[in-house]
Every structure is written in structure tokens, then in C-alpha cells.
Design a protein around this motif. Structure first.
Motif, short mmCIF file in Angstrom:
data_model
loop_
_atom_site.label_atom_id
_atom_site.label_comp_id
_atom_site.label_asym_id
_atom_site.label_seq_id
_atom_site.Cartn_x
_atom_site.Cartn_y
_atom_site.Cartn_z
N GLN A 157 0.83 -1.21 0.00
CA GLN A 157 0.00 0.00 0.00
C GLN A 157 0.86 1.26 0.00
O GLN A 157 0.60 2.21 -0.75
N GLY A 158 1.92 1.25 0.85
CA GLY A 158 2.80 2.41 0.90
C GLY A 158 3.52 2.65 -0.41
O GLY A 158 3.62 3.79 -0.89
N LEU A 159 4.03 1.56 -1.04
CA LEU A 159 4.71 1.70 -2.33
C LEU A 159 3.73 2.17 -3.41
O LEU A 159 4.08 2.95 -4.30
N ARG A 160 2.50 1.67 -3.33
CA ARG A 160 1.47 2.06 -4.30
C ARG A 160 1.17 3.55 -4.19
O ARG A 160 1.07 4.27 -5.20
N ASP A 161 1.02 4.03 -2.95
CA ASP A 161 0.73 5.46 -2.74
C ASP A 161 1.89 6.32 -3.23
O ASP A 161 1.68 7.38 -3.83
N ARG A 162 3.12 5.86 -2.97
CA ARG A 162 4.28 6.63 -3.39
C ARG A 162 4.35 6.70 -4.92
O ARG A 162 4.60 7.77 -5.49
N ALA A 163 4.12 5.55 -5.57
CA ALA A 163 4.14 5.55 -7.04
C ALA A 163 3.06 6.46 -7.61
O ALA A 163 3.29 7.18 -8.60
N GLY A 164 1.89 6.46 -6.98
CA GLY A 164 0.82 7.35 -7.43
C GLY A 164 1.20 8.81 -7.29
O GLY A 164 0.95 9.62 -8.20
N SER A 165 1.83 9.16 -6.18
CA SER A 165 2.25 10.56 -5.96
C SER A 165 3.31 10.97 -6.97
O SER A 165 3.27 12.08 -7.51
N VAL A 166 4.27 10.07 -7.22
CA VAL A 166 5.33 10.39 -8.18
C VAL A 166 4.74 10.60 -9.58
O VAL A 166 5.08 11.56 -10.28
N ASN A 167 3.84 9.70 -10.00
CA ASN A 167 3.23 9.83 -11.33
C ASN A 167 2.41 11.11 -11.43
O ASN A 167 2.42 11.79 -12.46
#
Length: 594
Positions: A87-97
Motif C-alpha cells: 500500500q505504501g509503495l502504491r501510494d508513493r508511485a501514485g504521488s510520483v506519477n
């Protein structure tokens, strides 16, 4: 860590709205793939949890095998742990994109609007660029995020469908047919939602236009008592935007209701049919529990599919506006890499292009020639230009600075070459125009005076002293480091004029055009400014368009332009005062003498 802003990349020429969306995703495909992988793992962890629970029930509790129960319980725990961790990696990837897309689109809007400049106001709605920078960039920034949402929703749906079909063809068929059938209803809303969102966007753009225009003319509105008129006009546009937003709410609310309907229908249908199959011995208790869990889980991919459709509609509308901006033709096209526009080439072609008095010059004794008026600016001279008509003065300045569309009947030559043949970037570098009311950007005073950061403080202060503005720097706390508000609101009109003149001096152009540089200052300041400008620009071509005798008096030569826009007299200031009645009338009128 990824540095922002993103390196600028221009979209393909004549790109379509859909093509722009695809291009935007391709530009950051690495982080889009990372986000998609995280989305898939995250959603599959939830999708497989009901399956593992069913196995724990059938192979553990029902069979009485507690070792198997603990084994499958461990699988459930592992699935939940990986779901929490990803979940944390998913949120980070979403923020970066999101941030990468925002940075990229923001740069495209900024560069495109600066490239076309006033042509955007000619071809687009006045509030279009503001709306692009505020709402369209937001809509487009979600596209890269929703690629992962869409792919993970489809993969998780396919995975659950395979498991369901293996356990029960009836229940599996119900899910496989039912979910797409219900989801198809969402697409029926797309046409209505798209049309209404376009209407809402246009209404918002019109509202922004009123707000922008009023902000620009706030001082004028106050002066004529137009505040109530502005409020009524803004209230009308705001109400239109509100009503358009309400129209968007109906299809969106129906879409939200469909999500609940789809989920509820699946839960009720699967539970009822599953219970019947259990009583008939065709389904185990664990499989029934799994099917119930699958029915609840299917809410999530359906929600993600609905979200993807909504985002795609909004992004497509925004992309259409961006591509519309990209299609606007600039008033002055940039001929990148055009060697013919260089200074050496201009000097070589000077003999071919320079003509006056009906014959060719054997030598070029002027830096600039305005063929419409006959005005010549010689190399290194300080030329004063007195124009009776203010409109003719503005037109002359705009022609010399190439601030208006190129006109073949109003050719301006710089060292023999037609300005229209030079790249606009080179023109802006070599010729600088300083307006009577300069636009001052927010930032430090140093950044205001030297936007490109090319000069040291000593040079900046020397230019400030040349326009008699040292008192402005001394009066503020922090000197050159003081923060200046938008448009220099903390300064008076005369102070803003002096700071604008100092900024133009610091650009160190080949030709500087000062349009009424002292119109907002008192006589003593004007006298010091005129002397300072002459000293600072000594040896470099400078044009001062003014009717002030204090400014014209320090000029090497003065040209008088009549109401038709033609040079009718040239000479020293004192000489013209004695010999030219028209010139004397222009100067005396400026002094308030009839």
C-alpha cells in the motif's frame, strides 16, 4: 528521489487529444509500470484472500485438519501483510506519477502560452489559459495513476473469474456476465457526462475571464465606481458555472449509484444461489464463503473501472484544450537554427537590403530603419523621437520592437535585414522595449531588476542609480533582497516606472527603445533620469520616444513625426525649437503651455 520539474519535452506536432494522453503516459512509462505493478500486487492480495479463507474452512475446519487450517490461515495473514506493505509503495508511485504529469503539463502550458503570447487571446477564450493552468492540469495528472488502476482491475477481475468458473460454472458465469453487463451501463453515461463536463468547463472559463479582467482593471473600476457592476457580472457567471456543475452531478450520481447497485446485486445473487447449491451438495461451505467474499471484493474493481472512465472523460476534455493551445499559430514564428538570422549574416546582406532616398547605400550608416516612417537610428546614437499623436507613438514603438504581427507594408530593418526574417528570440535579445507602465513580477527586487541573473549587485545598483531609483532601494528593508508583490503593488507609479527602466538597462540590448520613460515622475527626477540614461547608454543605440523637453534635450538628435506617422523634421533639440513650429507646439503642449 526524483528531481522536479521534469526535463521539458514537447509533444508531437498536430497531436490529437487521445494522442496527447498516450504521449503523456509514454513520457513516464517507467514510473507508470512501477505503479501498475504495485496496483496489481495490491489488488491481487485482496482478490486471493477469499479463496484462501475458503480453503481454510474446507480443508481445515470441515475436514478437522488443524494443521491445514493453520497453514491456510498463514496464507491469509501473508496476503494481508503484503497488501499492507505494498500500500505504501502504491501510494508513493501514485504521488510520483501525479507530480511528474503535473510538472510536464504545467511546462507545456507555460511554454505554449509564452510562445503564442497575445495570439492566445485572439484564438482562445480569454480565460482559457487560466483554466488550463488551474483545472485541466489537475485532470491530466491523474491519467498516469489510473493506468495502474485500470490494468489491476481487469487482471483481478480475470483472476476471480477463473477461480469462480473452476468452482462453479453457474456462479462463475453470473460474475463474468453480470459485472461487465452492469459496468456497460457506466459507459452509457459517458456521452452525457462528457458533454456536461465540457459545458461546466466553459462556464468556469468564462467566470475566470471576468475575474481576470476585473483584477487587471481593478483600479479603473474603483475610479469609475464600477465595483457593483463587476460583482453583478461575476455573480451571473458564477451562477452559470454553478448550474453547469449541477448538470454534471446527475450522471455522476447515477454512476455512483450503479456502483452500489452492482455490488449489492452480486452479493445478493451469489449468496442466494450459493446457498441453494450448498443444500444440493454441489458447493462446499468454504466455497460459499469464498463466493460471498468474491462478491464483496468485486465492488473494488468495479469502482476502479468507474473511476478510470470518469478520469478519462475529464482528461480527454482537458487534452482537447491543451492541443487547442498547441495549435495556435504565434504572431512571430521561431525559426530555430536559422543561421541567416545571425548578426554576421545581417551585416553581409546590409548592402543588398539597405535603401533610402531612392538609391542603395554604399555604406550602412544606421543600425535601424523604419521604412513606414522613414526613421533611422544610427549606430551608437541617443535618438529622441517626438510624436504628436500618442497612437502613432505606440505604433512606432511596436513596429521597432516587433510587438505586432509582421506587415510587409511596414518593414523595419536592423543592420540591413528585415526584422521579420530574424528569429523572434534574436529580436527580443537585440531590441528591448521599455513601456511607460512596466509589468513588475513578484520575487526579490534583485530578481525583478535582473530576471535572468546575469548581473552582479554592483552593476544592478549602477543601473538603478542611472534612473534615479537609489532612494527606492534604500527605503526598503533588505535592499535588493526585499520581496516585491505582484505588479509591484507596494510602489508608486513613478517608482514602478523607474524600476522598469532600470530593468531594461540591465538587459544591455543592442538597441533600447524607451517609450515615455519619465511620464510618471516629477521634473527634478525627470532631469536626473534623462542625464543618467544618456550616461549609461553612451555609445549604444538608444531611442527615447517622448515629448518632454528634458528628455529630448539630452538626445544627440531628435526626429519629429507628424500625425500621419512620417518623419518631417530632424536635428538637435534647440535647433528644432527655433526652426520648427510643429515641434515647438508638441514640446510646449507637453509642458502644458498653449
Amino acid at each position: 528521489m526524483r528531481a522536479l520539474p521534469e526535463p521539458f519535452a514537447a509533444p508531437p506536432r498536430e497531436v490529437t487529444p487521445w494522442g496527447f494522453l498516450r504521449w503523456l503516459v509514454r513520457q513516464q512509462w517507467t514510473t507508470v509500470v512501477q505503479g501498475t505493478v504495485c496496483d496489481i500486487i495490491w489488488l491481487l492480495g485482496l482478490a486471493l484472500t477469499p479463496w484462501a479463507i475458503g480453503r481454510a474452512i474446507d480443508e481445515g475446519l470441515v475436514a478437522g485438519d488443524y494443521a491445514a487450517f493453520l497453514r491456510w490461515l498463514g496464507v491469509v495473514v501473508l496476503l494481508q501483510l503484503q497488501h499492507s506493505l505494498i500500500q505504501g509503495l502504491r501510494d508513493r508511485a501514485g504521488s510520483v506519477n501525479f507530480e511528474r504529469s503535473w510538472s510536464r503539463v504545467d511546462q507545456i502550458i507555460a511554454r505554449a502560452s509564452s510562445r503564442v503570447t497575445v495570439a492566445a487571446e485572439r484564438d482562445l477564450h480569454p480565460g482559457a489559459v487560466v483554466t488550463m493552468a488551474s483545472s485541466d492540469v489537475w485532470a491530466l495528472s491523474f491519467v498516469a495513476i489510473n493506468v495502474g488502476s485500470l490494468v489491476s482491475a481487469l487482471i483481478s477481475f480475470a483472476t476471480v473469474a477463473v477461480i469462480l468458473l473452476r468452482d462453479s460454472l453457474l456462479l462463475g458465469g453470473l460474475v463474468i456476465v453480470g459485472v461487465p453487463a452492469f459496468s456497460a451501463l457506466l459507459f452509457l453515461l459517458v456521452r452525457s457526462l462528457r458533454a456536461r463536463q465540457i459545458e461546466a468547463r466553459d462556464a468556469t472559463s468564462e467566470m475566470n475571464t471576468v475575474a481576470t479582467d476585473s483584477a487587471r482593471g481593478l483600479r479603473v473600476l474603483r475610479g469609475i465606481g464600477g465595483e457593483e457592476w463587476f460583482l453583478a457580472r461575476f455573480r451571473e457567471r458564477s451562477a452559470s458555472a454553478r448550474d453547469a456543475g449541477k448538470k454534471v452531478a446527475r450522471p455522476m450520481s447515477i454512476a455512483e449509484a450503479l456502483k452500489v447497485l452492482i455490488a449489492g446485486t452480486l452479493v445478493v445473487g451469489l449468496t442466494w444461489i450459493g446457498a441453494v447449491l450448498v443444500t444440493q451438495g454441489e458447493l462446499t461451505v468454504g466455497e460459499l464463503v469464498s463466493f460471498y467474499g468474491y462478491a464483496g471484493f468485486m465492488v473494488l474493481p468495479v469502482t476502479l473501472l468507474n473511476q478510470s472512465v470518469t478520469v478519462a472523460v475529464r482528461a480527454l476534455i482537458a487534452a482537447r484544450q491543451i492541443t487547442g493551445l498547441l495549435e495556435v499559430a504565434p504572431l512571430w514564428p521561431r525559426e530555430a537554427g536559422d543561421d541567416a538570422g545571425g548578426v554576421p549574416a545581417a551585416r553581409e546582406t546590409a548592402q543588398k537590403g539597405a535603401q533610402h532616398d531612392g538609391g542603395e547605400d554604399s555604406t550602412l550608416d544606421w543600425d535601424l530603419l523604419d521604412e513606414r516612417s522613414g526613421l533611422r537610428v544610427r549606430e551608437g546614437e541617443l535618438l529622441g523621437v517626438a510624436v504628436r499623436d500618442a497612437a502613432q507613438a505606440r505604433a512606432l514603438v511596436d513596429r521597432i520592437g516587433r510587438m505586432v504581427p509582421d506587415d510587409p507594408d511596414a518593414v523595419v530593418r536592423l543592420q540591413g535585414q528585415d526584422l521579420a526574417e530574424l528569429p523572434i528570440d534574436e529580436v527580443r535579445e537585440r531590441i528591448v522595449v521599455s513601456d511607460p507602465v512596466p509589468f513588475l513580477f513578484s520575487g526579490t527586487l534583485r530578481e525583478l531588476l535582473d530576471p535572468r541573473g546575469r548581473r552582479d549587485d554592483e552593476t544592478i545598483l549602477r543601473a538603478v542609480a542611472a534612473v534615479d531609483a537609489t532612494d527606492i532601494v534604500d527605503a526598503v528593508d533588505g535592499g535588493l533582497d526585499v520581496i516585491v508583490g505582484e505588479r509591484g503593488v507596494e510602489f508608486s507609479g513613478g517608482q514602478r516606472q523607474r524600476l522598469g527602466a532600470a530593468r531594461s538597462l540591465l538587459s544591455e540590448p543592442q538597441l533600447l527603445v524607451l517609450h515615455e520613460p519619465t511620464s510618471s515622475v516629477d521634473a527634478s527626477t525627470e532631469e536626473r533620469m534623462a542625464a543618467g540614461l544618456r550616461a549609461y547608454r553612451r555609445g549604444r543605440a538608444t531611442v527615447m520616444v517622448s515629448t518632454s523637453p528634458l528628455v529630448l534635450g539630452v538626445s544627440d538628435r531628435v526626429a519629429l513625426i507628424d500625425d500621419a506617422g512620417a518623419v518631417v523634421a530632424e536635428g538637435a533639440h534647440e535647433e528644432l525649437l527655433q526652426l520648427e513650429a510643429d515641434y515647438r507646439g508638441v514640446v510646449l503642449r507637453a509642458e502644458g503651455v498653449s
